[in-house]
Design an enzyme around this catalytic site. Sequence first.
Site, PDB file in Angstrom:
ATOM      1  N   CYS A   1      62.272  13.991  48.575  1.00  0.00           N
ATOM      2  CA  CYS A   1      63.415  15.128  48.759  1.00  0.00           C
ATOM      3  C   CYS A   1      63.282  15.768  50.053  1.00  0.00           C
ATOM      4  CB  CYS A   1      63.432  15.947  47.753  1.00  0.00           C
ATOM      5  SG  CYS A   1      65.138  16.833  47.350  1.00  0.00           S
TER       6      CYS A   1
ATOM      7  N   HIS B   1      63.465  12.576  43.124  1.00  0.00           N
ATOM      8  CA  HIS B   1      62.008  13.448  42.715  1.00  0.00           C
ATOM      9  C   HIS B   1      61.556  12.536  41.786  1.00  0.00           C
ATOM     10  CE1 HIS B   1      62.459  17.279  44.454  1.00  0.00           C
ATOM     11  NE2 HIS B   1      63.610  17.148  44.442  1.00  0.00           N
TER      12      HIS B   1
ATOM     13  N   GLU C   1      58.404  12.737  40.811  1.00  0.00           N
ATOM     14  CA  GLU C   1      57.721  13.410  40.077  1.00  0.00           C
ATOM     15  C   GLU C   1      58.330  14.055  38.703  1.00  0.00           C
ATOM     16  OE1 GLU C   1      59.243  14.501  42.428  1.00  0.00           O
ATOM     17  OE2 GLU C   1      59.339  16.624  42.364  1.00  0.00           O
TER      18      GLU C   1
END
Length: 253
Positions: free
Chosen positions: A119, A222, A224
Amino acid sequence: MCSPKPLIGITCSTGVSPDWAASSPGQPQDYAFRNYSRAVEAAGGIPLLLPVPRDPDTGIGMLSALDGLLLAGGADVSPRFYEEEPVVGIGEVDAARDVFEIALTRKAVEAGMPVLGICRGIQLMAVAMGGSLYQDIYAQAQGCLQHNQKAPKDVNTHRVTLETGSCLRELIGTSPVWVNSNHHQAVKRIPPGFQVCARAGDGIIEGIERPGAGFLVGVQWHPEGPWQYDPSSRRLFEGLVRECVAWRRKPET
Ligand code: MN
C-alpha cells in the site's frame, strides 16, 4: 549461530498515544498493525518493527541486522519527495517517516536485499526509486473504481490482473485475483528499471517490480488483511521469506 529464519524489518506508522499519565499528555509512538508481523511469522520469518529514528543514519544501521524489508502501509507520501506541491485531496503526510524509509529503501536496494512494499509501501518504493504518485486518484484519475472499500480489511473487493511472466504473477500463480483496497493514492510514473505487474480494471497501477534484480515488489493492496484464509495473500509473504533466506546465504558462501 544465526537463526535459520530470516529477520524481516517492518516499517512503522507514527502517532500520538492518548495520555498515559496526567502529568504526561500524549506521547509520540511508532506502531504497526499486528497483521503484518503475524503474516511474516506465519510465512516462516521473524518480524522486527522499525521505529522512525531521530537520525536517518540510525535507520541505516537497522538494516545491518536484517535479511529483508517490508515497507508497510500508512500515511500519504509527501509530494515534495517527487517534486510536486500538494493538491486539495492529499491526506496526512509524515515527512520524518518518508525521509527514513526513502533512505532505508535505497540502501536496501543497493545491497540487493529483498523488499516488499504494501500500500503506502509500493508508493514509497516508487518515490524512493525515482517515480511519482497520483496524490488523489479520485481527483486525478477520473472514472476510477472505489479503492477505499467500506468492507472489512480481510474482505477482497476488486480484481487485479497480473502481468504474464512477472515475478508477482509467478508468485501468486493465477490471474486475475481479488484483492482488498484502502488507498486514495497510486503510482503514476514508475521508476526507471521497474515495470507494472498488476493493474485494476480501471487502469490504476496495483503492482510494480524491478525485473532481474533480486526481489523488489510492491503491491497496492493489503495482503496482510486476509492472509489467514487467502492463499494469494499468503504467497506474497512466503515469497518474501524465501527470497530473504536465499539473499542471506549469498554473502556467507
Ligand atoms: Mn485498489
